[in-house]
Design an enzyme around this catalytic site. Structure first.
Site, mmCIF file in Angstrom:
data_model
loop_
_atom_site.group_PDB
_atom_site.id
_atom_site.type_symbol
_atom_site.label_atom_id
_atom_site.label_comp_id
_atom_site.label_asym_id
_atom_site.label_seq_id
_atom_site.Cartn_x
_atom_site.Cartn_y
_atom_site.Cartn_z
ATOM 1 N N HIS A 1 0.837 -1.210 0.000
ATOM 2 C CA HIS A 1 0.000 0.000 0.000
ATOM 3 C C HIS A 1 0.863 1.248 0.000
ATOM 4 C CE1 HIS A 1 -3.248 -2.826 1.311
ATOM 5 N NE2 HIS A 1 -3.905 -2.074 0.440
ATOM 6 N N HIS B 1 1.054 1.664 -5.762
ATOM 7 C CA HIS B 1 -0.300 1.091 -5.827
ATOM 8 C C HIS B 1 -1.308 2.187 -6.199
ATOM 9 C CE1 HIS B 1 -3.957 -1.066 -4.834
ATOM 10 N NE2 HIS B 1 -4.218 -0.255 -3.816
ATOM 11 N N HIS C 1 -7.179 6.890 -2.624
ATOM 12 C CA HIS C 1 -7.999 5.845 -2.000
ATOM 13 C C HIS C 1 -7.320 5.055 -0.874
ATOM 14 C CE1 HIS C 1 -5.896 2.775 -4.327
ATOM 15 N NE2 HIS C 1 -6.493 1.881 -3.538
ATOM 16 N N ASP C 2 -5.989 5.045 -0.816
ATOM 17 C CA ASP C 2 -5.307 4.353 0.292
ATOM 18 C C ASP C 2 -4.336 5.293 1.009
ATOM 19 O OD1 ASP C 2 -6.381 1.757 0.408
ATOM 20 O OD2 ASP C 2 -5.123 1.043 -1.239
ATOM 21 N N ASP D 1 -8.841 -1.542 -7.995
ATOM 22 C CA ASP D 1 -8.124 -1.790 -6.748
ATOM 23 C C ASP D 1 -7.689 -3.256 -6.611
ATOM 24 O OD1 ASP D 1 -7.125 -0.879 -4.366
ATOM 25 O OD2 ASP D 1 -9.018 -0.983 -3.262
HETATM 26 P P1 CMP Z 1 -6.745 -2.374 -0.639
HETATM 27 O O1 CMP Z 1 -5.892 -1.979 -1.768
HETATM 28 O O2 CMP Z 1 -6.901 -1.455 0.499
HETATM 29 O O3 CMP Z 1 -8.182 -2.754 -1.180
HETATM 30 C C1 CMP Z 1 -8.323 -3.933 -1.952
HETATM 31 C C2 CMP Z 1 -7.809 -5.057 -1.111
HETATM 32 O O4 CMP Z 1 -7.873 -6.317 -1.700
HETATM 33 C C3 CMP Z 1 -6.338 -4.846 -0.843
HETATM 34 O O5 CMP Z 1 -6.204 -3.737 -0.008
HETATM 35 C C4 CMP Z 1 -5.973 -6.181 -0.298
HETATM 36 O O6 CMP Z 1 -6.308 -6.260 1.057
HETATM 37 C C5 CMP Z 1 -6.899 -7.095 -1.094
HETATM 38 N N1 CMP Z 1 -6.174 -7.739 -2.178
HETATM 39 C C6 CMP Z 1 -5.734 -7.180 -3.312
HETATM 40 N N2 CMP Z 1 -5.125 -8.081 -4.079
HETATM 41 C C7 CMP Z 1 -5.162 -9.239 -3.400
HETATM 42 C C8 CMP Z 1 -4.679 -10.536 -3.667
HETATM 43 N N3 CMP Z 1 -4.050 -10.816 -4.810
HETATM 44 N N4 CMP Z 1 -4.893 -11.470 -2.742
HETATM 45 C C9 CMP Z 1 -5.522 -11.196 -1.602
HETATM 46 N N5 CMP Z 1 -6.005 -9.995 -1.285
HETATM 47 C C10 CMP Z 1 -5.832 -9.025 -2.183
HETATM 48 ZN ZN ZN Z 2 -6.008 -0.074 -2.692
HETATM 49 MG MG MG Z 3 -7.905 0.355 0.666
#
Ligand code: CMP
Ligand code: ZN
Ligand code: MG
Length: 743
Positions: free
Chosen positions: A315, A319, A355-356, A462
């Site tokens: 994060h 990203h 967003h993050d 995302d």
């Molecule tokens: P975030 O980017 O905050 O929001 C989307 C979420 O999906 C991300 O955090 C991770 O927690 C989850 N995520 C994204 N890609 C994967 C993946 N390949 N495997 C498991 N979880 C994922």
């Molecule tokens: Zn994200």
């Molecule tokens: Mg997020």
């Protein structure tokens, strides 16, 4: 043109509001000049709390019950006092009867259901009003048979849609999680999916049902007048100098294969700054919203600093840049950008960028469990997502970073509403509900809620890396896993149980990725593609018509109201002034879009399967080694007892295993792990089997315990720790299983 808009001119609308005292206020309004039923009335209903069945009281004597007063006096009705009908030709008694019978089953103790139900009722109500108008027009002989037929057909379709929707809502109370009961998914992965992507097992409640929508077929009937979206280079570009390497890295910005890691290297860790500047320039947002470039630069630099604050492997600013580029790709290649206003586009890109913001590298559940400041601040609800938006808006309160300073009040407000909704929907616990809502939307004849589509696009972007090239996907996965594992390390330090996928010693990365692709990514992209089709098909038709109409004119000169401020064609002009590409709505190829992501996720899944097999083989090798080393230390009697005990337990599925094993030993192993994972008797043992022998001490919440009691973070679950004996048995069983598989 839609029959309703062309013929039935009655624009009866209803508005439903539930006020703090639990009064339901229903406003009915017809304001059409030609319609005899031109009238409005407001009705207030109260739920009699004393009555457990929630029936409306009809006796009209006050005391917290609903009343009806057909007095024609103008004025507002006091909640709880009366229902007033103003100049309504339709019999007040009829309306009263309709409203009362419609609402009588609503239980005051379930406001969420009540809202859903009221939304459904809204459609019935509007349709019935239209029918009344038709009757009146018929009486006057003002309508011909063809028009009548069209209107009746439309009414029937509305009723059918409401019927389908309501039935589904009543019957389909389960999340789509039921799909995941499939035997092919290891219980660990299933539990992770359940606890992360729904609110079922988590501490958080579902978000309240969306507010009632009153839009009907707005987008379908909007005039097909567009303005060319000019992608022009702006003088503001002097705000940022692009090194040659950055220009080169940005050349694929319109492509799915865009490499954000390369951009980050080329820009020396400023991928987000260049991405935001590039996209804002391409969409002409800097000019359109008079964004001071110096503010934009300060703001994005502050964003970058925030993304780097916790040095997260995943994060981070890369990203954010990746999600912004992916959102751009989605807008462009689904054609949805032609449906968007400039403000929508600004909202999409801005939301993607923030967003993050200041992500802590830990999950919402970790915040909740550790009772962090933000968890307390946001009452355990979408903790991080609330924080990201709030903190980004706080940045803009600094004058030198106030990039939205020149937006009109309305634009500023609308933008904020959209951004909040979008970023809050990136909370993964909303995932299944979001997909379900959007699938339902697909079956509605009405227009699509734009904010919800925008939220889905951001959510899709995302979680898009499993649909990107293997190199990129693998890299993202490894960084994400490292972030999860660091959280697991903290959890171990704090004496907390591991969150799903956070135990670096036992997490089945490959298996979890297959589950994530199958149950999360694929359905998201699938529903997004279908929605795009629903949205752009009428736009393509309109475009082809208006092309004929406007052919002699320059599209650039056609200006419309802000709501219809869409353009037929987008010319993507890179900041380096390189070749431009024409992206008109007619060039959108959704089939190609779909084939592309489907093909890639399939390939990635195959790769993970190979890795899963390799992992399993490696585990066998390690365990055999360990087994050999331990063999001569073992107490023979004790060992024999365990083997016998294990043999009893493992016999389930043995036959299949032997058959499988004959054809493919490694496949057999993977299958055996899966089959055994779904055998509740063996789950605890297998969970241990999937762990490194050193990690069992942390294995406080094996799969079967989670299934029975919910996840550890709901605060109610009792910690059920394996006894020393059980753990020893598990180890023995593991050894036995390894030997069994080997032989
Ligand atoms: P975030 O980017 O905050 O929001 C989307 C979420 O999906 C991300 O955090 C991770 O927690 C989850 N995520 C994204 N890609 C994967 C993946 N390949 N495997 C498991 N979880 C994922
Ligand atoms: Zn994200
Ligand atoms: Mg997020």
């Amino acid at each position: 043109m839609n029959p309703v808009d062309s013929q039935v001119k009655c624009c009866f609308t209803s508005k439903i509001v539930v006020n703090e005292e639990e009064w339901v206020q229903v406003e009915h309004l017809c304001c059409h000049r030609d319609c005899d039923s031109h009238a409005s009335y407001t009705a207030y209903y109260s739920f009699n709390k004393e009555k457990p069945d929630g029936h409306l009281d009809e006796d009209g004597n006050g005391e917290g019950k609903s009343h009806m007063d057909s007095s024609p006096a103008l004025g507002t009705s006091a909640p709880g006092k009366s229902v007033r009908i103003f100049g309504m030709e339709t019999s007040p008694a009829e309306f009263k009867e309709f409203d009362t019978s419609s609402l009588e089953f609503i239980k005051p103790d379930n406001p969420e259901k009540m809202w859903i139900r009221l939304q459904g009722l809204q459609n019935y109500k509007n349709t019935s009003q239209r029918l009344r108008c038709l009757v009146k027009q018929l009486e006057k002989g003002e309508i011909n048979v063809a028009d009548l037929k069209k209107n009746i057909e439309y009414t029937a379709s509305v009723l059918e849609a409401v019927y389908i929707d309501e039935t589904r809502r009543l019957l389909d109370t389960e999340d789509e999680l039921s799909d995941i009961q499939s035997d092919s998914v290891p219980s660990e992965v299933r539990d992770w999916l359940a606890s992360t992507f729904t609110r079922k097992m988590g501490v958080m409640q579902r978000r309240p049902v969306e507010k009632p929508r009153f839009r009907s077929i707005v987008h379908a009937v909007q005039a097909g007048i567009f303005v060319e979206r000019m992608y022009r280079r702006t003088s503001n570009m002097i705000g940022l100098t692009y090194p040659a390497a950055v220009i080169s890295a940005l050349k694929d910005i319109d492509k799915w294969s865009f490499n954000v890691f390369a951009l980050n290297e080329a820009s020396r860790d400023h991928a987000l700054k260049f991405m935001v500047h590039e996209l804002f320039t391409r969409y002409d947002l800097i000019n359109r919203f008079r964004i001071p470039v110096s503010s934009l630069m300060s703001f994005v630099e502050a964003l970058e600093a925030g993304y780097s604050k916790y040095k997260n492997p995943y994060h981070n600013l890369i990203h954010a840049a990746d999600v912004a580029q992916t959102v751009h790709y989605l807008m462009l290649h689904t054609g949805i950008m032609h449906w968007f206003t400039e403000l929508d586009i600004l909202a999409m890109l801005f939301a993607a960028a923030i967003h993050d913001y200041e992500h802590t590298g830990t999950t919402n559940n970790f915040h909740i469990q550790t009772r962090s400041g933000v968890a307390i601040l946001y009452n355990d609800r979408s903790v991080l997502e609330n924080y990201h938006v709030s903190a980004a808006y706080r940045l803009m309160q600094e004058e030198e970073m106030n990039i939205m300073c020149n937006l009109s009040k309305d634009d500023w407000r609308d933008l904020r509403t959209l951004v909040i909704e979008m970023v809050l929907s990136t909370d993964m616990s909303c995932h299944f509900q979001q997909i379900k809502t959007m699938r339902n939307t697909l079956q509605q004849p009405e227009g699509t809620d734009k904010a919800k589509v925008m939220s889905l696009m951001l959510h899709a972007a995302d979680i898009s890396h499993p649909a990107k090239s293997w190199q990129q996907h693998y890299r993202w996965t490894m960084t994400l896993m490292e972030e999860f594992f660091r959280q697991g390390d903290s959890e171990a330090d704090l004496g907390l149980p591991f969150s799903p996928l956070c135990d670096r010693k036992s997490t089945m990365v490959a298996q979890s990725q297959i589950g994530f692709i199958d149950f999360i990514v694929e359905p998201t992209f699938s529903v997004l593609t279908d929605l795009a089709e629903k949205i752009i098909t009428p736009l393509i038709e309109e475009a082809s018509q208006s092309e004929t109409i406007f052919q002699p004119q320059s599209l650039t000169n056609i200006r419309t109201t802000p709501e219809t401020n869409r353009r037929h064609s987008v010319r993507s002009v890179p900041s380096d002034g390189g070749c431009s590409t024409e992206y008109s709505i007619s060039t959108v190829d959704l089939k190609c879009f779909k084939l592309n992501w489907m093909d890639i996720i399939q390939q990635n899944k195959e790769k993970w399967k190979e890795l899963a097999i390799q992992d399993a083989e490696e585990k066998i090798r390690q365990k055999t080694e360990q087994n050999k080393n331990n063999e001569h230390h073992k107490n023979n009697d004790h060992s024999t007892e365990n083997v016998i005990a294990a043999e009893d337990k493992i016999s389930v599925g043995c036959d299949e295993e032997i058959l499988e094993r004959k054809s493919s030993p490694t496949k057999s192993l993977v299958n055996q792990l899966s089959i055994a994972a779904n055998n509740s008797i063996l789950q605890r043992h297998l969970h241990t089997a999937s762990c490194d022998s050193l990690s069992w001490e942390h294995d406080a919440y094996p799969a079967e315990t989670l299934i029975q009691h919910g996840p550890p973070w709901n605060g109610e679950m009792k910690h059920i720790k394996d006894t020393e004996e059980t753990v020893n048995n598990s180890k023995e069983i593991l050894d036995y299983k390894v030997t069994f598989i080997r032989n």
